[in-house]
Design a protein around this motif. Structure first.
Motif, PDB file in Angstrom:
ATOM      1  N   ALA A 115       0.759  -1.201  -0.058  1.00  0.00           N
ATOM      2  CA  ALA A 115       0.070  -0.041  -0.004  1.00  0.00           C
ATOM      3  C   ALA A 115       0.672   1.233   0.069  1.00  0.00           C
ATOM      4  N   PHE A 116       1.951   1.225   0.720  1.00  0.00           N
ATOM      5  CA  PHE A 116       2.745   2.209   0.866  1.00  0.00           C
ATOM      6  C   PHE A 116       3.434   2.664  -0.770  1.00  0.00           C
ATOM      7  N   SER A 117       3.907   1.389  -1.260  1.00  0.00           N
ATOM      8  CA  SER A 117       4.629   1.656  -2.640  1.00  0.00           C
ATOM      9  C   SER A 117       3.495   2.238  -3.597  1.00  0.00           C
ATOM     10  N   LYS A 118       2.284   1.768  -3.511  1.00  0.00           N
ATOM     11  CA  LYS A 118       1.480   2.222  -4.318  1.00  0.00           C
ATOM     12  C   LYS A 118       1.075   3.749  -4.203  1.00  0.00           C
ATOM     13  N   GLY A 119       1.021   4.229  -2.855  1.00  0.00           N
ATOM     14  CA  GLY A 119       0.850   5.362  -2.326  1.00  0.00           C
ATOM     15  C   GLY A 119       1.992   6.488  -2.925  1.00  0.00           C
ATOM     16  N   LEU A 120       3.159   5.733  -2.661  1.00  0.00           N
ATOM     17  CA  LEU A 120       4.385   6.578  -3.240  1.00  0.00           C
ATOM     18  C   LEU A 120       4.359   6.939  -4.982  1.00  0.00           C
ATOM     19  N   ALA A 121       4.030   5.754  -5.524  1.00  0.00           N
ATOM     20  CA  ALA A 121       3.970   5.812  -6.842  1.00  0.00           C
ATOM     21  C   ALA A 121       2.877   6.788  -7.432  1.00  0.00           C
ATOM     22  N   ASP A 122       1.606   6.574  -6.676  1.00  0.00           N
ATOM     23  CA  ASP A 122       0.647   7.601  -7.035  1.00  0.00           C
ATOM     24  C   ASP A 122       0.955   8.967  -7.038  1.00  0.00           C
ATOM     25  N   ALA A 123       1.970   9.185  -6.113  1.00  0.00           N
ATOM     26  CA  ALA A 123       2.373  10.598  -5.780  1.00  0.00           C
ATOM     27  C   ALA A 123       3.514  11.035  -6.660  1.00  0.00           C
ATOM     28  N   GLY A 124       3.956  10.271  -7.461  1.00  0.00           N
ATOM     29  CA  GLY A 124       4.986  10.531  -8.376  1.00  0.00           C
ATOM     30  C   GLY A 124       6.471  10.031  -7.872  1.00  0.00           C
ATOM     31  N   PHE A 125       6.438   9.209  -6.713  1.00  0.00           N
ATOM     32  CA  PHE A 125       7.831   8.872  -6.320  1.00  0.00           C
ATOM     33  C   PHE A 125       7.744   7.395  -6.340  1.00  0.00           C
ATOM     34  N   THR A 126       8.396   6.903  -7.550  1.00  0.00           N
ATOM     35  CA  THR A 126       8.379   5.203  -7.384  1.00  0.00           C
ATOM     36  C   THR A 126       9.642   4.859  -6.254  1.00  0.00           C
ATOM     37  N   PRO A 127       9.355   3.997  -5.289  1.00  0.00           N
ATOM     38  CA  PRO A 127      10.402   3.562  -4.540  1.00  0.00           C
ATOM     39  C   PRO A 127      11.377   2.703  -4.969  1.00  0.00           C
ATOM     40  N   THR A 128      12.495   2.685  -4.708  1.00  0.00           N
ATOM     41  CA  THR A 128      13.298   1.622  -4.975  1.00  0.00           C
ATOM     42  C   THR A 128      13.176   0.272  -4.162  1.00  0.00           C
ATOM     43  N   SER A 129      12.891   0.728  -2.811  1.00  0.00           N
ATOM     44  CA  SER A 129      12.278  -0.461  -1.901  1.00  0.00           C
ATOM     45  C   SER A 129      11.631   0.121  -0.650  1.00  0.00           C
ATOM     46  N   VAL A 130      10.922  -0.812  -0.169  1.00  0.00           N
ATOM     47  CA  VAL A 130      10.086  -0.553   1.018  1.00  0.00           C
ATOM     48  C   VAL A 130      10.280  -1.581   2.057  1.00  0.00           C
ATOM     49  N   GLU A 131      11.096  -1.431   3.069  1.00  0.00           N
ATOM     50  CA  GLU A 131      10.942  -2.567   3.743  1.00  0.00           C
ATOM     51  C   GLU A 131      10.374  -2.524   5.240  1.00  0.00           C
ATOM     52  N   THR A 132       9.346  -3.377   5.684  1.00  0.00           N
ATOM     53  CA  THR A 132       8.327  -3.113   6.801  1.00  0.00           C
ATOM     54  C   THR A 132       8.615  -4.201   7.662  1.00  0.00           C
ATOM     55  N   VAL A 133       8.946  -3.849   8.854  1.00  0.00           N
ATOM     56  CA  VAL A 133       8.756  -4.865  10.178  1.00  0.00           C
ATOM     57  C   VAL A 133       7.587  -4.465  10.727  1.00  0.00           C
ATOM     58  N   ALA A 134       6.594  -5.564  11.268  1.00  0.00           N
ATOM     59  CA  ALA A 134       5.447  -5.472  11.912  1.00  0.00           C
ATOM     60  C   ALA A 134       5.789  -6.223  13.350  1.00  0.00           C
ATOM     61  N   LYS A 135       5.554  -5.648  14.526  1.00  0.00           N
ATOM     62  CA  LYS A 135       5.682  -6.187  15.803  1.00  0.00           C
ATOM     63  C   LYS A 135       4.250  -6.228  16.308  1.00  0.00           C
ATOM     64  N   VAL A 136       3.843  -7.611  16.470  1.00  0.00           N
ATOM     65  CA  VAL A 136       2.627  -7.786  17.025  1.00  0.00           C
ATOM     66  C   VAL A 136       2.773  -8.043  18.672  1.00  0.00           C
ATOM     67  N   HIS A 137       2.012  -7.352  19.351  1.00  0.00           N
ATOM     68  CA  HIS A 137       1.912  -7.535  20.879  1.00  0.00           C
ATOM     69  C   HIS A 137       0.771  -8.422  21.470  1.00  0.00           C
ATOM     70  N   LEU A 138       1.139  -9.545  21.967  1.00  0.00           N
ATOM     71  CA  LEU A 138       0.324 -10.412  22.340  1.00  0.00           C
ATOM     72  C   LEU A 138       0.189 -10.409  23.957  1.00  0.00           C
ATOM     73  N   ASP A 139      -0.870  -9.896  24.514  1.00  0.00           N
ATOM     74  CA  ASP A 139      -0.816  -9.514  25.828  1.00  0.00           C
ATOM     75  C   ASP A 139      -2.055 -10.295  26.595  1.00  0.00           C
ATOM     76  N   LYS A 140      -1.544 -10.635  28.015  1.00  0.00           N
ATOM     77  CA  LYS A 140      -2.512 -11.357  28.652  1.00  0.00           C
ATOM     78  C   LYS A 140      -3.218 -10.509  29.573  1.00  0.00           C
ATOM     79  N   THR A 141      -4.572 -10.359  29.542  1.00  0.00           N
ATOM     80  CA  THR A 141      -5.390  -9.512  30.802  1.00  0.00           C
ATOM     81  C   THR A 141      -6.379 -10.359  31.437  1.00  0.00           C
ATOM     82  N   ASP A 142      -7.159  -9.996  32.427  1.00  0.00           N
ATOM     83  CA  ASP A 142      -8.272 -10.531  32.955  1.00  0.00           C
ATOM     84  C   ASP A 142      -9.002 -11.201  31.901  1.00  0.00           C
ATOM     85  N   ALA A 143      -9.301 -10.912  30.943  1.00  0.00           N
ATOM     86  CA  ALA A 143     -10.313 -11.431  29.967  1.00  0.00           C
ATOM     87  C   ALA A 143      -9.581 -12.506  29.228  1.00  0.00           C
TER      88      ALA A 143
END
Length: 142
Positions: A61-89
């Motif tokens: 999605a970021f690459s598309k948004g960049l290209a749509d704005a006239g900026f073709t990316p050479t690369s986009v590298e993304t890390v997603a960190k998912v936090h699994l937490d314990k609660t009372d529920a």
């Protein structure tokens, strides 16, 4: 539009059992267990697969948004960190931190940040996950 699938098989009880996860076309497959999910054991887990889906969706999605704005990316590298937490529920995903680095010739940081924020808000996986989890974004130009 195509329908995507994945499957899981679990054998045994929660703490001593084990399982396998597999994407529909077999591109990804991995073992998982109580230890790989709730401790630091070997194998994968559902949260890692969510992180993979989110980082992949955001990067596209970021690459598309960049290209749509006239900026073709050479690369986009993304890390997603998912936090699994314990609660009372019980256990739940409370937060996802997206960290992206883009190599984008000719763009200024303000424009880069604006397009990154738009991708975070609008990629299909962000839209799916944001009602239940806070999504943060750190975006840097390479």
């Amino acid at each position: 539009m195509p329908i995507r699938s994945a499957s899981a098989r679990w054998e045994g009880n929660l703490t001593e059992g084990s399982g396998t996860l597999k994407t529909g076309k077999g591109g990804l497959q991995g073992n998982y267990s109580f230890k790989s999910r709730f401790e630091e054991g070997e194998g994968t887990n559902p949260e890692e697969l969510i992180a993979a889906a989110h980082s992949g969706c955001f990067s596209m999605a970021f690459s598309k948004g960049l290209a749509d704005a006239g900026f073709t990316p050479t690369s986009v590298e993304t890390v997603a960190k998912v936090h699994l937490d314990k609660t009372d529920a019980g256990f739940g995903v409370s937060r996802i931190d997206l960290e992206t680095v883009g190599d984008v010739p000719g763009i200024d940081d303000a424009t880069f940040q604006k397009i990154a924020e738009g991708a975070k808000e609008n990629c299909p996986i962000s839209r799916l996950l944001s009602p239940g989890a806070t999504i943060s974004l750190s975006a840097k130009l390479a």
